[in-house]
Write a protein that holds these residues in place. Structure first.
Motif, PDB file in Angstrom:
ATOM      1  N   THR A 339       0.809  -1.205   0.000  1.00 55.17           N
ATOM      2  CA  THR A 339       0.000   0.000   0.000  1.00 55.17           C
ATOM      3  C   THR A 339       0.848   1.263   0.000  1.00 55.17           C
ATOM      4  OG1 THR A 339      -1.629  -1.231   1.288  1.00 55.17           O
ATOM      5  CG2 THR A 339      -1.925   1.145   1.160  1.00 55.17           C
ATOM      6  N   TYR A 340       2.012   1.205   0.651  1.00 55.83           N
ATOM      7  CA  TYR A 340       2.903   2.359   0.736  1.00 55.83           C
ATOM      8  C   TYR A 340       4.329   1.925   0.416  1.00 55.83           C
ATOM      9  CZ  TYR A 340      -1.020   4.203   3.476  1.00 55.83           C
ATOM     10  OH  TYR A 340      -2.258   4.595   3.888  1.00 55.83           O
ATOM     11  N   LEU A 341       5.072   2.820  -0.212  1.00 51.55           N
ATOM     12  CA  LEU A 341       6.501   2.621  -0.414  1.00 51.55           C
ATOM     13  C   LEU A 341       7.265   3.584   0.492  1.00 51.55           C
ATOM     14  CD1 LEU A 341       7.171   2.137  -4.239  1.00 51.55           C
ATOM     15  CD2 LEU A 341       7.245   0.447  -2.420  1.00 51.55           C
ATOM     16  N   ASN A 342       8.188   3.038   1.258  1.00 54.02           N
ATOM     17  CA  ASN A 342       8.937   3.828   2.217  1.00 54.02           C
ATOM     18  C   ASN A 342      10.066   4.597   1.532  1.00 54.02           C
ATOM     19  OD1 ASN A 342       9.940   4.695   4.814  1.00 54.02           O
ATOM     20  ND2 ASN A 342      11.555   3.180   4.545  1.00 54.02           N
ATOM     21  N   ARG A 343      10.288   5.835   1.994  1.00 55.75           N
ATOM     22  CA  ARG A 343      11.438   6.640   1.583  1.00 55.75           C
ATOM     23  C   ARG A 343      11.993   7.279   2.851  1.00 55.75           C
ATOM     24  NH1 ARG A 343       7.970   9.880  -3.005  1.00 55.75           N
ATOM     25  NH2 ARG A 343       7.703   8.169  -4.494  1.00 55.75           N
ATOM     26  N   SER A 344      13.110   6.782   3.315  1.00 56.81           N
ATOM     27  CA  SER A 344      13.622   7.251   4.595  1.00 56.81           C
ATOM     28  C   SER A 344      15.139   7.286   4.592  1.00 56.81           C
ATOM     29  CB  SER A 344      13.130   6.363   5.739  1.00 56.81           C
ATOM     30  OG  SER A 344      13.638   5.043   5.598  1.00 56.81           O
ATOM     31  N   ALA A 345      15.667   8.156   5.472  1.00 54.72           N
ATOM     32  CA  ALA A 345      17.101   8.241   5.714  1.00 54.72           C
ATOM     33  C   ALA A 345      17.306   8.524   7.191  1.00 54.72           C
ATOM     34  CB  ALA A 345      17.745   9.338   4.862  1.00 54.72           C
ATOM     35  N   ALA A 360      14.490  11.302   8.504  1.00 58.28           N
ATOM     36  CA  ALA A 360      13.527  11.899   7.584  1.00 58.28           C
ATOM     37  C   ALA A 360      12.782  10.771   6.886  1.00 58.28           C
ATOM     38  CB  ALA A 360      14.221  12.795   6.565  1.00 58.28           C
ATOM     39  N   GLN A 361      11.463  10.929   6.724  1.00 60.42           N
ATOM     40  CA  GLN A 361      10.663   9.848   6.153  1.00 60.42           C
ATOM     41  C   GLN A 361       9.476  10.392   5.387  1.00 60.42           C
ATOM     42  OE1 GLN A 361       8.747   7.054   8.910  1.00 60.42           O
ATOM     43  NE2 GLN A 361       9.318   5.390   7.532  1.00 60.42           N
ATOM     44  N   ASN A 362       9.237   9.744   4.241  1.00 57.31           N
ATOM     45  CA  ASN A 362       8.104  10.074   3.402  1.00 57.31           C
ATOM     46  C   ASN A 362       7.597   8.770   2.801  1.00 57.31           C
ATOM     47  OD1 ASN A 362       7.406  10.793   0.214  1.00 57.31           O
ATOM     48  ND2 ASN A 362       6.442  12.133   1.710  1.00 57.31           N
ATOM     49  N   PHE A 363       6.339   8.736   2.378  1.00 60.42           N
ATOM     50  CA  PHE A 363       5.760   7.527   1.792  1.00 60.42           C
ATOM     51  C   PHE A 363       5.127   7.856   0.442  1.00 60.42           C
ATOM     52  CE2 PHE A 363       5.677   6.753   6.343  1.00 60.42           C
ATOM     53  CZ  PHE A 363       6.151   5.455   6.433  1.00 60.42           C
ATOM     54  N   GLN A 364       5.286   6.927  -0.503  1.00 60.68           N
ATOM     55  CA  GLN A 364       4.504   6.969  -1.731  1.00 60.68           C
ATOM     56  C   GLN A 364       3.304   6.058  -1.540  1.00 60.68           C
ATOM     57  OE1 GLN A 364       6.321   5.433  -5.294  1.00 60.68           O
ATOM     58  NE2 GLN A 364       4.676   6.150  -6.619  1.00 60.68           N
ATOM     59  N   THR A 365       2.116   6.586  -1.714  1.00 64.76           N
ATOM     60  CA  THR A 365       0.898   5.801  -1.522  1.00 64.76           C
ATOM     61  C   THR A 365       0.593   5.016  -2.789  1.00 64.76           C
ATOM     62  OG1 THR A 365       0.044   7.450   0.013  1.00 64.76           O
ATOM     63  CG2 THR A 365      -1.536   5.887  -0.906  1.00 64.76           C
ATOM     64  N   ILE A 366       0.411   3.704  -2.635  1.00 62.05           N
ATOM     65  CA  ILE A 366       0.108   2.817  -3.766  1.00 62.05           C
ATOM     66  C   ILE A 366      -1.356   2.414  -3.654  1.00 62.05           C
ATOM     67  CG2 ILE A 366       0.773   0.739  -5.009  1.00 62.05           C
ATOM     68  CD1 ILE A 366       3.000   2.778  -4.715  1.00 62.05           C
ATOM     69  N   ASP A 367      -2.233   3.029  -4.428  1.00 66.16           N
ATOM     70  CA  ASP A 367      -3.641   2.657  -4.424  1.00 66.16           C
ATOM     71  C   ASP A 367      -4.261   3.102  -5.741  1.00 66.16           C
ATOM     72  OD1 ASP A 367      -3.656   5.405  -3.975  1.00 66.16           O
ATOM     73  OD2 ASP A 367      -5.596   5.301  -2.981  1.00 66.16           O
ATOM     74  N   PHE A 368      -5.422   2.563  -6.040  1.00 74.44           N
ATOM     75  CA  PHE A 368      -6.109   2.942  -7.265  1.00 74.44           C
ATOM     76  C   PHE A 368      -7.603   2.671  -7.102  1.00 74.44           C
ATOM     77  CE2 PHE A 368      -4.874  -1.433  -7.562  1.00 74.44           C
ATOM     78  CZ  PHE A 368      -5.949  -2.078  -8.137  1.00 74.44           C
ATOM     79  N   ALA A 369      -8.402   3.341  -7.890  1.00 74.17           N
ATOM     80  CA  ALA A 369      -9.851   3.193  -7.839  1.00 74.17           C
ATOM     81  C   ALA A 369     -10.301   2.196  -8.896  1.00 74.17           C
ATOM     82  CB  ALA A 369     -10.534   4.542  -8.063  1.00 74.17           C
ATOM     83  N   THR A 370     -11.207   1.288  -8.510  1.00 70.54           N
ATOM     84  CA  THR A 370     -11.813   0.339  -9.435  1.00 70.54           C
ATOM     85  C   THR A 370     -13.319   0.355  -9.212  1.00 70.54           C
ATOM     86  OG1 THR A 370     -11.633  -1.509  -7.897  1.00 70.54           O
ATOM     87  CG2 THR A 370      -9.745  -1.106  -9.315  1.00 70.54           C
ATOM     88  N   ASP A 371     -14.014  -0.519  -9.931  1.00 73.30           N
ATOM     89  CA  ASP A 371     -15.468  -0.562  -9.804  1.00 73.30           C
ATOM     90  C   ASP A 371     -15.916  -0.985  -8.414  1.00 73.30           C
ATOM     91  OD1 ASP A 371     -15.680   0.233 -12.391  1.00 73.30           O
ATOM     92  OD2 ASP A 371     -15.906  -1.802 -13.194  1.00 73.30           O
ATOM     93  N   ASN A 372     -15.103  -1.784  -7.725  1.00 72.28           N
ATOM     94  CA  ASN A 372     -15.522  -2.269  -6.406  1.00 72.28           C
ATOM     95  C   ASN A 372     -14.515  -1.923  -5.314  1.00 72.28           C
ATOM     96  OD1 ASN A 372     -13.480  -3.922  -7.217  1.00 72.28           O
ATOM     97  ND2 ASN A 372     -14.504  -5.849  -6.686  1.00 72.28           N
TER      98      ASN A 372
END
Length: 776
Positions: A339-345, A360-372
């Motif tokens: 669901t998330y990709l970590n970016r940290s140092a 320091a830390q940031n996340f890339q959110t991995i999600d998408f919209a579908t019919d359900n």
């Protein structure tokens, strides 16, 4: 190719006295030992050479006579020696002018690790040799081969013409490696082959007109064996890796892969090792995915650098081009849960008293919209911490036996949604403890003061109990004492007549007092309610994170009992149970959290049983006594009589989240055949992660059913092994299924061809190992 590598590595260093028949493989039928005749050098009349030859080449024979041209004809059994190398033959000619030997009646060369037998040979004064129509055997690999000519020099070079190599026994040529010629430089650690072909059961698997390869354990740039696979999402695939040995501490691997449904994909991995540490950069790139309809990529960088013995830098950062990457290339249900990709140092300093972290830390959110399925809302995505500074100190052995401690954190939280609170949070908690320890008993009272302050970037409305706004403010504080007394005892008893066992009963208690502080107006940056377990039961805060400090007036009680081997300390069984009792009902909550009006916490219990031979059982449960029902539970049963024989049965449950049964097996059904299988079955549906919820608000994405299943078969010969595994699994968060086939052909003493089915089986079947442990 590999036979030549082994030949060159063994021919100049082995000790003949250490020659031994190779040990039988525990995971494959034993090949017959090489058919090497015994030495026939006993009871000979020694004939010395006229003078010691250069390079310490010596010989002895049953008899000798001069010839008209001034040479020396050695008769009977002849042995030529140079250091540890031995050449045995009958009737040889010694040329006195160039101090060389010629053999025409058959010759045998041995050094304890390799044996060469040829129709004839020429040995020069330096010890170099040329063998005609020779056969060779490698004792350490149980391998054999032949060549029209083998040329060896004392400088460590080896040349073979028209080579054939296999690890199969005489009369069996299931697989065969052939080459027009192979040149090996032992000093440079490089081998070069021309016209190389690999046949299996008479079917050509690989051909290359030119190949260079490392000799021994040296790395060498060049192509690796290709891999072939299939998947219903991506189609058939072919990968041809190329390895680049840049330097002794740098290397890279480039793997172009063609997918029949997607097109060309290029994977690259760069690794480095220096005095400070190590790291790697991984890049996967599809310039145009025919099925997805766009350019796609994945980049990940990992580094660990130790600048000093106390100062370390860790970097872990990744970026993916789209939300469906892991579902397409994750190869399993685990890919759908990313669901998330970590970016940290992190820069960490550690000594005997201090631990300091700059993070320091940031996340890339991995999600998408579908019919359900709805995507993760922007307001629910995690904050960026830039920066975070944390310090922990511990000073034991102070006056009166006290221990001083301190925790400090300063962090700046940022978010790309303007309506959310952002700003700085400071958390400070000095502490004093008094560890009191005696024989089988300990008591540790402690007191700390926790102070938390927020300095926000925008003003926040302050409301009363009715929700009316009183004022706005951008600074908030919270402080409270934290008092606890932690104690326990250990009771031991020996029992058993033949073999002494040790039984223990280990009760533990902790009283905790934290006064109530109203925290409803405090922002929530990174705090969650922790899952209840035996570790959390004895923590001083029921929340993970500083945004909430749970009030408490309670006592936690637990007891552990163990059975151990009194001599070795090996544990046979351990059982633990614990519960917290509330003198005052907790009041502090997170937004959306409901507080149960109960006088006790849930009961948590764990069991680890290894008492009955090859059986072991592990289980745990969280039981709600007020509702008389379980909230969470797991049970794992395993039978493992050996490294390659294992059966597993597992059950996992979490109320309103998941309920799964997991069974797997790896078992030899005969001397040559083994079977593998696994099934993960969901009793409540295919919800892979909490965000994977359909638009209608129900709790599952799909109906109950199989999440992951595979079945495989393995055949083992004495010189090769073949595995095939068919798999069907949930490949995305909507419950779609994917089908793939893994196969692997392992040629003993050479390499593997195909997808790494062995690695997949070890990862999927708990406790299974492809190879026998070294100590077995």
């Amino acid at each position: 190719m590999l036979a030549a590598s082994s030949l060159s590595g063994a021919a100049y260093a082995a000790d003949p006295a250490k020659t031994a028949e190779p040990a039988a493989s525990q995971e494959a039928p034993k090949c017959p030992a090489p058919n090497t005749p015994a030495s026939t050098s006993a009871n000979r009349r020694e004939v010395k050479a006229p003078a010691p030859l250069p390079e310490d080449v010596e010989f002895e024979a049953d008899g000798a006579e001069g010839t008209r041209d001034g040479n020396l004809k050695l008769t009977g059994k002849v042995e030529i020696r140079q250091g540890e190398r031995r050449i045995e033959t009958r009737d040889a000619t010694y040329n006195t002018q160039d101090e060389s030997f010629d053999v025409t009646e058959g010759v045998k060369y041995t050094d304890g690790a390799v044996t060469v037998q040829g129709q004839g040979a020429h040995v020069d004064r330096a010890g170099g040799a040329v063998f005609d129509h020779a056969e060779f055997e490698l004792a350490d690999r149980n391998a054999r081969g032949s060549a029209d000519r083998i040329r060896a020099t004392t400088e460590g070079t080896l040349s073979l013409d028209k080579v054939r190599y296999t690890t199969c026994p005489l009369g069996n040529e299931d697989w065969m490696l052939t080459a027009s010629d192979i040149d090996i430089s032992q000093r440079a650690g490089i081998g070069i082959g021309r016209g190389v072909r690999l046949d299996f059961k008479g079917v050509p698997l690989l051909y290359t007109p030119f190949i260079s390869f490392p000799v021994g354990n040296e790395r060498k740039s060049g192509f690796l064996f290709p891999t072939i696979g299939t998947s219903s999402r991506s189609g058939y695939s072919l990968s041809v890796p190329w390895y680049w040995n840049i330097a002794t501490n740098y290397d890279a691997t480039f793997t172009p892969t063609y997918f029949s449904k997607r097109g060309l994909k290029l994977d690259s991995e760069f690794r480095y090792l220096n005095q400070a540490g190590e790291g790697q950069l991984e890049v996967q790139y599809l310039p145009d995915d025919n099925q997805f309809g766009a350019e796609r990529s994945l980049i990940r960088f990992v580094d660990q650098s130790d600048f000093t013995s106390r100062l370390r830098l860790n970097v872990d950062a990744a970026n993916v081009s789209d939300d469906e990457w892991f579902e397409d290339f994750g190869m399993g249900p685990e890919g759908t849960s990313v669901t998330y990709l970590n970016r940290s140092a992190s820069l960490t300093y550690l000594d005997d008293r201090w631990l300091a972290i700059l993070h320091a830390q940031n996340f890339q959110t991995i999600d998408f919209a579908t019919d359900n399925r709805m995507p993760i809302a922007p307001v629910d995505r995690p904050y960026t911490m830039l920066p975070q500074m944390a310090v922990r100190a511990n000073f034991p052995d102070q006056p009166f036996g006290l221990t001083y401690g301190m925790d400090f954190e300063l962090v700046n939280f940022q978010h790309n949604v303007e309506s959310l609170n952002t700003g700085w949070r400071t958390d400070f908690a000095p502490e004093v403890r008094m560890p009191l320890r005696g024989a089988g008993v300990y008591l540790e009272p402690s007191a700390s003061w926790r102070y938390t302050r927020y300095q926000l970037d925008q003003s926040v409305p302050i409301t009363d109990s009715l929700g009316n706004t009183i004022r706005t403010d951008d600074a908030f504080t919270r402080s409270a004492p934290v008092l606890s007394v932690d104690g326990g005892m250990v009771f031991e008893r020996l029992f058993g007549s033949r073999k002494q066992r040790l039984s223990t009963i280990e009760p533990r208690f902790m009283y905790l007092y934290v006064p109530y502080r109203n925290q409803d107006n405090l922002p929530v940056f990174d705090t969650e309610l922790a899952d209840l377990n035996l570790v959390q039961l004895f923590r001083t805060n029921r929340y993970i994170g500083a945004d909430r400090l749970g009030d408490a007036n309670e006592i936690a009680i637990g007891v552990t009992s163990r059975w151990l081997d009194a001599d070795t300390g090996e544990q046979y069984i351990a059982a633990t149970i614990g519960q917290a009792y509330y003198f005052d009902q907790p009041k502090v909550t997170l937004p959306g959290e409901t507080q149960n009006d109960t006088e006790t916490s849930d009961i948590v219990a764990e069991l680890d049983l290894r008492a009955y031979g090859n059986w072991n059982i592990r289980g745990g449960i969280q039981w709600d006594p007020s509702e008389t029902r379980s909230e969470r539970g797991q049970l794992a049963l395993q039978y493992k009589p050996s490294y390659d024989r294992v059966m597993n049965l597992g059950y996992r449950f979490r109320r309103d989240r998941l309920e799964q049964v997991d069974g797997s097996v790896a078992w030899p059904i005969s001397k040559q055949w083994s079977v593998y299988a696994r099934m993960v079955y969901s009793l409540e549906g295919h919800a892979i992660d909490p965000a994977a919820q359909p638009t209608n608000g129900s709790q599952t994405v799909d109906e109950k059913g199989v999440i992951d299943q595979f079945a495989g078969l393995e055949y083992r010969s004495c010189c090769w092994r073949f595995r095939v595994v068919g798999r069907r699994y949930v490949s995305d968060r909507t419950g779609d299924l994917d089908t793939s086939v893994l196969f692997q052909l392992e040629l003993n003493g050479l390499s593997n061809v195909g997808v790494g089915a062995d690695t997949f089986l070890e990862r999927s079947i708990r406790g299974y190992s492809v190879d026998s442990p070294k100590d077995e």
